[in-house]
Design a protein around this motif. Structure first.
Motif, PDB file in Angstrom:
ATOM      1  N   PHE A 188       0.811  -1.224   0.000  1.00 57.55           N
ATOM      2  CA  PHE A 188       0.000   0.000   0.000  1.00 57.55           C
ATOM      3  C   PHE A 188       0.839   1.266   0.000  1.00 57.55           C
ATOM      4  CE2 PHE A 188      -3.510  -2.620   1.744  1.00 57.55           C
ATOM      5  CZ  PHE A 188      -4.320  -2.447   0.643  1.00 57.55           C
ATOM      6  N   ASP A 218      -3.626 -10.713  -5.110  1.00 57.07           N
ATOM      7  CA  ASP A 218      -3.460  -9.450  -5.831  1.00 57.07           C
ATOM      8  C   ASP A 218      -3.841  -9.422  -7.307  1.00 57.07           C
ATOM      9  OD1 ASP A 218      -2.990  -6.742  -5.858  1.00 57.07           O
ATOM     10  OD2 ASP A 218      -0.949  -7.018  -6.625  1.00 57.07           O
ATOM     11  N   ARG A 267       3.975   1.491  -0.811  1.00 61.44           N
ATOM     12  CA  ARG A 267       5.208   1.295  -1.569  1.00 61.44           C
ATOM     13  C   ARG A 267       5.622   2.613  -2.254  1.00 61.44           C
ATOM     14  NH1 ARG A 267       1.260   0.780  -4.420  1.00 61.44           N
ATOM     15  NH2 ARG A 267       1.202   1.200  -6.648  1.00 61.44           N
ATOM     16  N   SER A 273      -2.512  -6.311 -11.396  1.00 65.41           N
ATOM     17  CA  SER A 273      -2.422  -6.175  -9.936  1.00 65.41           C
ATOM     18  C   SER A 273      -3.529  -5.253  -9.429  1.00 65.41           C
ATOM     19  CB  SER A 273      -1.057  -5.585  -9.557  1.00 65.41           C
ATOM     20  OG  SER A 273      -1.141  -5.052  -8.248  1.00 65.41           O
ATOM     21  N   LEU A 289      -3.703  -3.933  -6.524  1.00 67.25           N
ATOM     22  CA  LEU A 289      -3.129  -2.845  -5.731  1.00 67.25           C
ATOM     23  C   LEU A 289      -2.483  -1.790  -6.614  1.00 67.25           C
ATOM     24  CD1 LEU A 289      -1.462  -4.817  -2.838  1.00 67.25           C
ATOM     25  CD2 LEU A 289      -3.150  -3.018  -2.575  1.00 67.25           C
ATOM     26  N   ASP A 290      -1.617  -2.271  -7.525  1.00 69.92           N
ATOM     27  CA  ASP A 290      -0.898  -1.317  -8.368  1.00 69.92           C
ATOM     28  C   ASP A 290      -1.847  -0.450  -9.168  1.00 69.92           C
ATOM     29  OD1 ASP A 290       1.377  -2.330  -7.380  1.00 69.92           O
ATOM     30  OD2 ASP A 290       1.945  -3.477  -9.163  1.00 69.92           O
ATOM     31  N   ASN A 291      -2.981  -1.011  -9.517  1.00 64.75           N
ATOM     32  CA  ASN A 291      -3.909  -0.241 -10.334  1.00 64.75           C
ATOM     33  C   ASN A 291      -4.969   0.471  -9.504  1.00 64.75           C
ATOM     34  OD1 ASN A 291      -2.960  -0.793 -13.102  1.00 64.75           O
ATOM     35  ND2 ASN A 291      -3.203  -2.885 -12.348  1.00 64.75           N
ATOM     36  N   GLY A 292      -4.759   0.450  -8.204  1.00 65.02           N
ATOM     37  CA  GLY A 292      -5.666   1.201  -7.327  1.00 65.02           C
ATOM     38  C   GLY A 292      -7.071   0.628  -7.290  1.00 65.02           C
ATOM     39  N   VAL A 293      -7.222  -0.644  -7.689  1.00 67.31           N
ATOM     40  CA  VAL A 293      -8.571  -1.221  -7.678  1.00 67.31           C
ATOM     41  C   VAL A 293      -9.064  -1.380  -6.239  1.00 67.31           C
ATOM     42  CG1 VAL A 293      -9.956  -3.227  -8.307  1.00 67.31           C
ATOM     43  CG2 VAL A 293      -8.160  -2.414  -9.854  1.00 67.31           C
ATOM     44  N   ILE A 294      -8.165  -1.824  -5.351  1.00 69.33           N
ATOM     45  CA  ILE A 294      -8.601  -1.942  -3.956  1.00 69.33           C
ATOM     46  C   ILE A 294      -7.742  -1.075  -3.038  1.00 69.33           C
ATOM     47  CG2 ILE A 294      -9.620  -4.222  -4.170  1.00 69.33           C
ATOM     48  CD1 ILE A 294      -7.216  -5.418  -2.935  1.00 69.33           C
ATOM     49  N   ASP A 295      -8.382  -0.584  -1.994  1.00 63.38           N
ATOM     50  CA  ASP A 295      -7.643   0.180  -0.990  1.00 63.38           C
ATOM     51  C   ASP A 295      -7.480  -0.705   0.249  1.00 63.38           C
ATOM     52  OD1 ASP A 295     -10.137   0.118   0.139  1.00 63.38           O
ATOM     53  OD2 ASP A 295     -10.479   2.269   0.060  1.00 63.38           O
ATOM     54  N   ARG A 339      -9.664   7.730  -7.962  1.00 62.82           N
ATOM     55  CA  ARG A 339     -10.402   6.568  -8.466  1.00 62.82           C
ATOM     56  C   ARG A 339     -11.907   6.817  -8.491  1.00 62.82           C
ATOM     57  NH1 ARG A 339      -7.742   2.781 -11.209  1.00 62.82           N
ATOM     58  NH2 ARG A 339      -9.361   1.303 -10.646  1.00 62.82           N
TER      59      ARG A 339
END
Lengths: 656, 84
Positions: free
Chosen positions: A421, B69, A423, B31, B33-39, A445
């Protein structure tokens, strides 16, 4: 504290006193005690007054004794007594004991540079008959609001946009770029507002308006001189100096001809301001707070502790989820921009309590987190940067657990996820927005919810670029900690904390907030401090805690910072949900509004209705969509008809 | 339940829950996370969904990106856990 408005018809047509009266009526809540309109040829000034200093003599708009100047003023010049003494020595003669008249004389003395002498919170306009121009100014930190627009006929300004919209020629048309900014930064970037063609005078700026147009000039900016290493001895001296400054900032903020109360949130900042106020006033103070029915947000224990320690007479308003849902349309009407949090709602209810208790001025602890290093976002940036220097470290990311102790969801994360998170990539390290990227990217988003048309319209727009362009050139030379402070103090502070959650919620009930931590002497002093005196290791507001250790109860000094939050999206669902929620969020309403994708909003709504767990982002999304829909209904495309509460008491004056 | 069925279900959940239903662009390998899909709270939502829907227990040390992920990682993880 008041509401102001005015016109300068550059086509030289006479100012319409009746129309000015309508503008005043639209912001009458800001000044219920008195109101007046002044016209002189093509110029008109309007004023709704909350009488605080020189209750009998300070009527506005006010004219200079020779009639060459006329002013409409919202706010306070706290050092008016000292300025007046100086001015009297130079031969100025005063007819009233108000701070308004001091502004007029200081302007006579120093012209546009007069504002540099003021210690206060202001938005005002002076009509200068000899120079044939309007001079407008807004305080350094953006405590008091000032909006303007231009029509074919001329220039219009007001404390709130709804007064501008009282003019038939001004229409509220949503600015999609503003929407993009709110759905990234939680606020627009000044001078932009939620509506096209309506601008705000940025904090720290003045403007001159004449037939040639509007010229905005910055008279003050937040700047961080090169930091010096401080010895232990110097540290002690700085702590003493900070306390002295805060004491004096509080002392001059108690100047009023009406009683001054205090907000007591249970955190260190408002406890400090209340303690210093008690010290200066020497008598029992009246304090106010918000409590929450939901224990997750409630700070009553600490509020009571602070109140007992400081011996205040305390009242609190216990806010439920239903209260928030019920009052939310009013919140949006006053805020005049979309909001992503419901946190302003309890502030609106609190100002009502204050007003009903007979108070119209309150001291609060606002600004301490921004200028003295209190926010978790500063801590987070510090940890991320520390970790980035050794990305393979296994224990450095564990520091992240110390962040956000109040966020249960985060505390339950595995180290692997925490690392992910927060990173840090090479690119992020070089970004001017390093500290704020996780927050802004998470927020951005929400733009998934925008309708296809709106997304197409915004295709080539990059809010980050606009933010970057607004940065001062020396920004790039500052310490990263100071860069983060700058972003908070010039972005979210004026754009949301002091406005949507501050001025608008207090002034809705005619209550004026005063902020000792935002005295510019305190701000300038804090800006010169090295970052490690603001946050030592991970100890936030280090110097403040050291300076005021004796003034507050030990439990409050030691407690972990809890940011002010309120129950969010869930307030709007369930058996008792108000009808307007469905009216705003129905498939048809969303489709007709055109801003959001009706299907996506449907999915979001269903998630809340299902009672499943929702995330921070879901909450922001729901509150953001709902407030935007409310704003569309209340403002967009419309010309407001708000001629309520305006009657025979309005005083008219014209130059003769 | 087939892996294909699991994949569709998991994708539906991710798209509905984290992308407001707008997941046409999301590939199985991406991913989250990398794509901000989930927080951060999203991970917990994901875990509680897996536990409830697939009646499996997710241990703390299993809450790692390698398992959760991407849609593909999720499908494989669930497949391993419920023995398919």
């Amino acid at each position: 504290m008041c509401g102001i408005c005015g016109v300068l018809n550059t086509d030289l047509s006479p100012a319409d006193a009746g129309m000015l009266g309508k503008m005043v009526a639209a912001i009458r809540h800001r000044g219920p005690d008195d109101c007046g309109v002044y016209t002189e040829g093509n110029v008109g000034l309007g004023h709704a007054r909350l009488s605080i200093i020189d209750v009998a003599g300070g009527h506005q708009p006010m004219r200079s004794s020779d009639g060459d100047l006329a002013i409409t003023f919202n706010g306070e010049i706290f050092n008016y007594i000292e300025l007046r003494e100086e001015l009297e020595k130079r031969g100025h003669r005063f007819a009233t004991s108000s701070d308004t008249e001091v502004i007029l004389h200081q302007y006579e003395e120093d012209g546009e540079q007069c504002v540099r002498r003021f210690n206060g919170q202001w938005a005002f306009a002076i009509w200068d008959r000899r120079m044939r121009r309007l001079f407008l100014s807004r305080d350094r930190m953006g405590i008091r609001p000032l909006y303007y627009t231009q029509t074919r006929r001329g220039f219009l300004f007001a404390s709130e946009m709804k007064a501008l919209l009282a003019q038939p020629s001004v229409r509220a048309e949503f600015d999609l770029r503003a929407l993009d900014q709110v759905f990234t930064f939680w606020t627009t970037i000044a001078p932009r507002t939620a509506f096209k063609g309506i601008w705000q005078l940025p904090p720290g700026c003045s403007a001159v308006v004449d037939e040639r147009g509007v010229r905005v000039e910055r008279y003050w900016s937040l700047s961080f001189p090169e930091e010096k290493h401080r010895t232990v001895e110097e540290e002690r001296e700085l702590a003493c100096e900070l306390r002295e400054l805060l004491l004096d900032a509080t002392r001059i903020r108690l100047r009023a001809d009406v009683p001054v109360g205090c907000y007591l949130s249970g955190g260190i900042d408002s406890t400090v301001t209340t303690a210093l106020a008690a010290h200066v006033a020497g008598d029992r103070l009246r304090s106010f707070s918000i409590a929450f029915a939901d224990a997750e947000y409630d700070e009553r224990r600490f509020q009571q502790e602070a109140s007992e320690f400081l011996k205040t007479d305390h009242s609190s308003f216990c806010c439920s989820a239903a209260d928030i849902a019920e009052i939310f349309p009013e919140v949006v009407r006053h805020a005049e921009q979309p909001v992503l949090r419901t946190a302003p709602a309890p502030m609106l209810l609190l100002s009502r309590l204050v007003r009903e208790s007979g108070f119209k001025v309150v001291l609060t602890g606002e600004g301490a987190d921004e200028v003295l290093g209190g926010y978790d976002i500063f801590k987070e940036a510090k940890i991320r940067r520390f970790w980035a220097r050794d990305v393979s470290s296994r224990w450095r990311p564990l520091l992240l657990k110390r962040l956000y102790p109040y966020m249960d969801g985060l505390q339950r994360q595995s180290p692997a996820y925490l690392r992910h998170f927060f990173r840090v990539s090479e690119g992020d390290l070089g970004s001017p927005f390093f500290s704020h990227l996780p927050r802004w990217e998470l927020t951005a988003r929400l733009k998934l919810l925008l309708s296809e048309d709106v997304r197409n319209e915004l295709r080539d727009y990059d809010a980050f670029e606009e933010m970057k362009a607004a940065l001062p050139s020396e920004y790039w030379t500052w310490h990263p900690f100071h860069q983060a402070e700058y972003l908070e103090a010039t972005g979210l502070l004026p754009g949301y904390i002091l406005s949507s959650q501050g001025d608008r919620m207090a002034m809705a009930h005619g209550v004026e907030g005063r902020f000792p931590f935002l005295d510019h002497r305190v701000v300038d002093f804090a800006a010169k401090l090295p970052p490690n005196l603001k946050m030592k290791g991970l100890r936030e507001k280090y110097l403040l805690k050291r300076a005021c250790a004796e003034d507050v109860p030990a439990s409050i000094l030691k407690r972990t910072k809890q940011p002010y939050r309120a129950p969010d999206g869930k307030c709007f669902f369930g058996a008792d949900a108000p009808e307007y929620v469905e009216q705003c969020l129905s498939h048809r309403a969303v489709r007709d509004g055109g801003v959001f994708d009706a299907n996506a909003v449907g999915v979001l709504k269903a998630k809340f209705q299902s009672g499943r767990q929702v995330s921070t982002r879901d909450n922001m999304a729901l509150v953001g969509v709902l407030s935007t829909q409310l704003l569309l209904n209340q403002f967009a495309g419309r010309q407001l008809d708000s001629c309520t509460q305006w009657g025979s008491e309005l005083r008219f004056a014209t130059s003769s | 339940m087939h892996t294909v069925g699991i994949g569709t279900e998991i994708r539906d959940f991710v798209v509905t829950n984290f992308l407001f239903g707008k997941g046409d662009d999301l590939s199985d390998e991406e991913s989250l996370l990398d794509n901000g899909v989930i927080d951060s709270t999203g991970v917990l939502e994901l875990v509680s969904y897996l536990q409830e829907r697939f009646e499996m227990r997710v241990e703390d040390d299993e809450i790692v990106p390698a398992n959760l992920d991407s849609i593909r990682n999720l499908v494989e993880f669930v497949g391993r856990k419920i023995g398919r």
